[in-house]
Each structure stands twice: as C-alpha cells, then as structure tokens.
Motif scaffolding. Structure first.
Motif, short mmCIF file in Angstrom:
data_model
loop_
_atom_site.label_atom_id
_atom_site.label_comp_id
_atom_site.label_asym_id
_atom_site.label_seq_id
_atom_site.Cartn_x
_atom_site.Cartn_y
_atom_site.Cartn_z
N GLU A 1 0.85 -1.19 0.00
CA GLU A 1 0.00 0.00 0.00
C GLU A 1 0.89 1.24 0.00
N GLU B 1 1.23 8.13 1.70
CA GLU B 1 -0.08 8.73 1.91
C GLU B 1 -0.67 8.30 3.24
N LYS B 2 -0.42 7.07 3.64
CA LYS B 2 -1.02 6.54 4.87
C LYS B 2 -0.37 7.10 6.13
N HIS B 3 0.96 7.24 6.14
CA HIS B 3 1.65 7.58 7.38
C HIS B 3 2.45 8.88 7.33
#
Length: 690
Positions: free
Chosen positions: A523, A527-529
């Motif tokens: 993933e 963007e996630k973290h």
C-alpha cells in the motif's frame, strides 16, 4: 483546422511579445550604460523610468538576481516587463537569491519581494531548536514528537543535559540488547503507540500528563521467560544500566519539587558511567585488565562542576576522608562484580526490565529513534549556522565528540555547535539512507499563512548505509546533501532499488517513492503515514517562530524542509532552509523546480490580484495547498511570556563592626552581572544554486 490556426496565431503573438521584451531589455542596458557614463540623467521616479524605457504606464515590472528562468518566463507570459538592472529600485516585484540582497528599508509598501527578515529563527539549526522549545505554548504538541532531540553546546545548561542524555541512552542500549537476546521485539509495540497518538491527534500536552510515569504494557511470553532463565549476563553492567534507566523515567510530582529538603538523584553517577563503559558487553565478564583502574578517572562533566573548596580544619578533612573511603569501597565492590562469573538473568529480573522499558517508551517520543536494534548511541554534530552539510560529523564516542567541538576541561567553544540525536532506525532504500526535500511557502506572518506543495523529491546518500564505527566519518554514507554526494566517485553509479527501479544521480521523485512503498508494503505508505504528519510538522515549526520573524506585507518566503523517514514510516524534521536550491542538477529537479516555481507565481501574484476584486473564478494555485491560516495578532507572540527568566543580584555578607568603631552596618555591595559572551553571528541557512 480552426484550432491549429488559433494555436499558430498564439505562438506568433508570444514570439512577437518576446521580441518586444528583448528589444526593451536592450534599450534598458543601453540607457544604463549611458547613465553610468554620465551621458543621460537617472530617472526621477518610476513613471519617468517607464517613460524613458518605453514601458507602458500600467505595465508591471520585475527584477531578478540569481538563476530563475522559469520565474522570468512566467512573469513575461503575464505581460510583465523585465528590468535587468539588479540595483534598480524601479520594480513592482523583485526576486532575489538572498534576503540581504534586498534593501528592505527602502522598499515601498506596494513592492513585492520573496524574502522576510530575521529568518534565522527557523533557518539556522540553533534558531530552529530554540524556536521549537516554544511549541507547547502554541499547540498541544511536544517538540520531541517532530524533531530529534537537539542541544546547543554553547549553552552550559544544555551541554549538561546532553551529557546526561548521552549516558542515559548508553544505559538504555544495554537493556534493549538484553531484550533482543530474549526474543523481545520492541519495534511493533512502539510503532503502534506512536500511530495511536497521531490518530487521536494528541501530543504530549496537558491532556497527556496522566500518561507520564505510567508504562506501555510490555508482555513477557513463555518463550521469553525461558530465554531469560538461560541468558547469562554481567550483573554489574546490568544493574548499573537498570539504575540509570529507572531514574530516567522517575516521575517527580509537585510536592517533591516544592520541598526544599528534597534533592533529586544524580541521573548518572560517575561510578555507574564507569561500570557501563568498562563492561565491553553485558554478556561478558571483565578481565582484570578491563576492570576499573586503581584511580578513578576524571568525571565526564568535571569541567562544568564548581571547584570544591579545600578543607580548612580537621573536621572537614576527616569528613572528606570518610567520603573518599566510602567511594573506594563502592568501586571495589563494582570491581568484584565486573570480574565475577556471569549469572543468569532470570524471568524475574527480565520482568522488571520490561516494566522499565515500558515506562521509558511511554515517556519518550523518541524511544525508537534511540535505536531498538542493538543501539550504538549515535549523535550528529552540526555547525549551528551553516548549510549544505558543511562541518557535519557523526559520533558514537562521547570523548571524540567533545574533542571535535572543542568543548571540555580547559577548552572553550570556538564556534556555535548543536548536537542532535541520530535517527538510528532509518528507512533504507537499496541499502541507502535518504531524506525528503519538501517545499513550503509562507505568504504572510500575520495572519500566518502557509502553503504546502503536493510533490517533493527524495535525496539518497551516495554510498550504502553502515553504522559501524569505521564508517562514521564517511560523509557519503551518512549525509544526503546533493552538494556533498556529487563529490563521491559513486554518485553516478547505477543503483537499483528493491522494486527494480533505478536511482539516478542519488535522487527520486515522490511518485517513485510511493511506488516503491506499494511494492514493499502492499500500500502507499507515504499517503497513509507520512503526508498528513509532514503537513502538521511544517505548520508547527512555523507557528513556534511566528513572533520572531520580521513581518512585512507583500513579501513571501520559500522554505526547503528536510525530513527523515524512520523504519516505521514516521517523518522527522531535520532542518529548514531558506532559498532552497532551484538548479536543474538532476532529471528529477529538472521536472520539479520549474513546475513548483511557476506555481509560486500563481499564489503570490495571481491570487492577490484576484482577491482585490474577486471578479471571475478563483485562480488556480497549481500544486500549492493552503494548509494553515491563523488569526491576526495585534500583540507580538514574543510578548506572551516565551522567554521568561529569573534575574537577581549577589548578596554579600556585611562587614563586621570594628572594635570601638561605629555601630553602622556597611551596606551590602552587589556586583554587576558579567557581560554576555560574544556569540558568533549566525547567518541564515541559505542554499545556493549549484
């Protein structure tokens, strides 16, 4: 066909406009030369200058210093006229490389410039660390959550704190090494705690005070207990490390702090430090040659301690002798333990150690930065007011570090230095360290208005990462600055990342990094973290310095933020640069710089023009996102009590009344405070185009 004819007409119109601009520029050069030779008088005012140079009265004029072809092109496309005279005051907008190239006191209020004054509050390393100390006054975030611990070595209190911190982390490393041998992996535990804090939006502010002194649960499995029962350790080294770490997570309540009879324990005693250093490993017994010497070495911080007064009578001499005898007895006991056979750790002591590590984890935002995998306690030393990696060095030995910065007994600091905790768990790509260069734009300081660019680029070290002592002095391993790496023979080597994508000239685009993270983790980890945290960090750093930068309307500043990413994908702010490098040194910057700079013009020229009338659609700001706009402040933030200090005067004992003399007591004489030490003038951390 009609569309093709329109395109041809547009191209012809642009070509004609460029020709007209070139002719105007030639006339300007000719007039300037004539003026310098005394053949033509200077212009009386801006209108006179426009008339003499055949510039329409309503036209906008700009001037440039430095190499910014995309900025020039963007303004010419908007119908602006270029004034090639760098020293001319006849312009609507002036874009310069350095802030000192602007005579700000002579600027008219309507003239546009790309610099503020007094940026050193964030663009020098010592300025940034001082500004971030004010962060809790503005937000619910603690500096340790966004910025690796940093100390100003020119400040005696901070130097003392650093020495305690260095020794404390060394003790912590001993316990982490033992935990690893027993099969305890602390990385996922800490990563889960850190991400939970970010998800709830809580920093270590007032809402989290209740957490202080408590422990993150560190559970011991049956396999760990069995491993602890079998693990053989040097009891002296382990006990010294446990003592230091227990004191590091000691919770001092107000009752203790307000009690004049209470004396907090010394964070690291001289004997504890000597024992931890003497033990080559917590898993080995010391030989007689390795154990404590007959005479105790000078304490690490001896040069900072007040000189002890010599005993003046027999009572004081006897007390001093008893103190020395007790110290020698403790040293002898430590010698015996250091050379004694190894003993089993045991599940009981392992459980106590887990509790201490859990409390350290709860109270230390940088528990993982200190190194979970066999920490070597690395620190990086930097000149406080230089950029592009100059003078930076990495150390794992405290004595070598102090020698490098010329701090210690009988030595004074010849320059301003800061020392910062090295991120010992960096995320690696193709076995190389990297950082992210992120552009941030401030268009106003009151109200503080911040824009964040939606792209960045990744800069790699020229050589593979290694924390071995033999590689600490290799700047091509530990530094990622392009100005440093390009001097390495390996700078242009073909390097392939784990996903099969080449790394050219030690640089990647943000898109390439995101694709790599998707390949490695399944993933988009950026963007996630990373993305949201990087925006918050950018905002926090600027908010903390809001009252220290000289504000001017119609000015703006472009900053280059440098972020490191650790192996949990957590971003850390390393430093902030003014005038970030805008040269096309690689294929990545050749694409990034023109696009981002052209978008700056959309924010600082197009948007303000639209806001005057707000007629028509709101102009596009390209990749620039407005992430923060604060409130207008009538009172400077600096007056809110950020720099509180206690001052006083020395009280001297009154002179005794002479026999047969007057009974009047002589007034106490107060000594004036010593003059402040003269500090080296700090210069902004500006990056020159290369």
């Amino acid at each position: 066909d009609d569309e093709e004819e329109d395109d041809e007409e547009d191209a012809e119109a642009k070509a004609a406009a460029r020709t007209a601009q070139q002719q105007s520029t030639n006339r300007l050069y000719a007039r300037k030369k004539a003026s310098q030779e005394g053949l033509e008088p200077e212009a009386r005012d801006f209108a006179d200058w426009k008339r003499k140079n055949n510039v329409p009265e309503s036209a906008k004029v700009f001037s440039l210093t430095g190499w910014y072809p995309c900025v020039k092109e963007a303004l010419l496309e908007r119908g602006w006229h270029f004034n090639p005279d760098r020293d001319s005051f006849f312009f609507d907008l002036k874009w310069t490389l350095r802030s000192n190239e602007l005579k700000q006191n002579d600027l008219a209020p309507w003239q546009l410039t790309n610099h503020f004054l007094k940026n050193t509050a964030i663009t020098t390393k010592v300025g940034l660390l001082r500004s971030l100390k004010h962060l809790p006054w503005h937000t619910n975030e603690h500096p340790d959550a966004i910025f690796p611990r940093c100390y100003d070595l020119n400040s005696p209190p901070e130097l003392a704190s650093f020495l305690d911190d260095f020794r404390g982390v060394t003790a912590e490393a001993v316990l982490k090494d033992v935990a690893q041998r027993c099969g305890l992996d602390l990385t996922p535990i800490f990563a889960e705690q850190a991400r939970a804090r970010v998800a709830t939006g809580k920093g270590k502010g007032e809402d989290d005070v209740a957490l202080m002194g408590k422990a993150v649960p560190v559970l011991m499995s049956d396999d760990m207990a069995s491993a602890a029962d079998e693990l053989m350790i040097n009891e002296a080294v382990f006990e010294a490390a446990m003592s230091v770490c227990t004191k590091r997570c000691l919770d001092l309540d107000d009752a203790k702090l307000d009690d004049p009879r209470y004396t907090p324990p010394m964070m690291v005693t001289d004997l504890e430090w000597e024992v931890i250093q003497a033990g080559a490993s917590v898993f080995k017994s010391c030989t007689k040659a390795q154990t404590l010497p007959a005479e105790a070495p000078a304490p690490l911080d001896l040069f900072m301690r007040p000189k002890e007064e010599e005993p003046t009578n027999g009572r004081e001499r006897r007390a001093l002798a008893r103190k020395a005898e007790a110290a020698e007895e403790r040293r002898e006991a430590a010698r015996r333990k250091l050379t004694a056979p190894l003993t089993a750790l045991g599940s009981g002591r392992f459980g106590e150690m887990c509790d201490v590590l859990g409390r350290l984890m709860a109270n230390n935002e940088q528990f993982a930065v200190d190194g979970i995998k066999k920490s070597q306690n690395l620190w990086i030393v930097k000149p406080s007011a230089k950029s592009r990696g100059r003078g930076i060095q990495t150390f794992g030995n405290i004595d070598k570090l102090l020698d490098y910065v010329e701090v210690g007994d009988g030595r004074g600091s010849g320059a301003l230095w800061v020392v910062q905790k090295y991120i010992e768990n960096p995320l690696l790509i193709a076995k190389r360290k990297f950082d992210m260069r992120q552009w941030v734009l401030v268009t106003d300081w009151n109200p503080l208005t911040i824009y964040f660019y939606n792209e960045n680029y990744v800069r790699f070290s020229a050589e593979e990462y290694s924390s071995d002592a033999s590689d600490l002095e290799n700047v091509y391993v530990h530094l990622v600055n392009n100005s440093i790496g390009k001097k390495s023979d390996k700078f242009h080597e073909n390097v392939t990342a784990e996903n099969g994508v080449a790394i050219e000239d030690c640089m990647w685009s943000n898109k390439q990094f995101r694709e790599w993270s998707e390949h490695m983790e399944g993933e988009d980890m950026f963007e996630k973290h990373c993305a949201a945290q990087m925006r918050e960090i950018a905002k926090h750093a600027l908010v903390s310095a809001q009252g220290q930068v000289e504000h001017r309307k119609n000015s703006w500043e472009l900053y280059g933020y440098d972020y490191m990413i650790d192996d949990t994908y957590r971003p850390w702010l390393i430093e902030i640069n003014s005038s970030p490098a805008c040269d096309y040194s690689t294929t990545v910057t050749e694409q990034f710089v023109p696009k981002a700079l052209s978008d700056v013009i959309k924010v600082v020229v197009d948007l303000p023009e639209w806001e005057k009338t707000k007629s028509g659609p709101r102009p596009d700001t390209g990749g620039w996102e407005n992430i923060y706009k604060g409130q207008s402040l009538e009172t400077p933030v600096a007056s809110f009590g950020l720099d509180l200090a206690c001052t006083g005067k020395q009280i001297t004992k009154p002179k005794r009344r002479q026999a047969g003399g007057s009974r009047r007591v002589q007034p106490a004489v107060t000594r004036p405070p010593p003059p402040p030490a003269k500090e080296e003038e700090a210069e902004e951390s500006e990056e020159e185009d290369e």
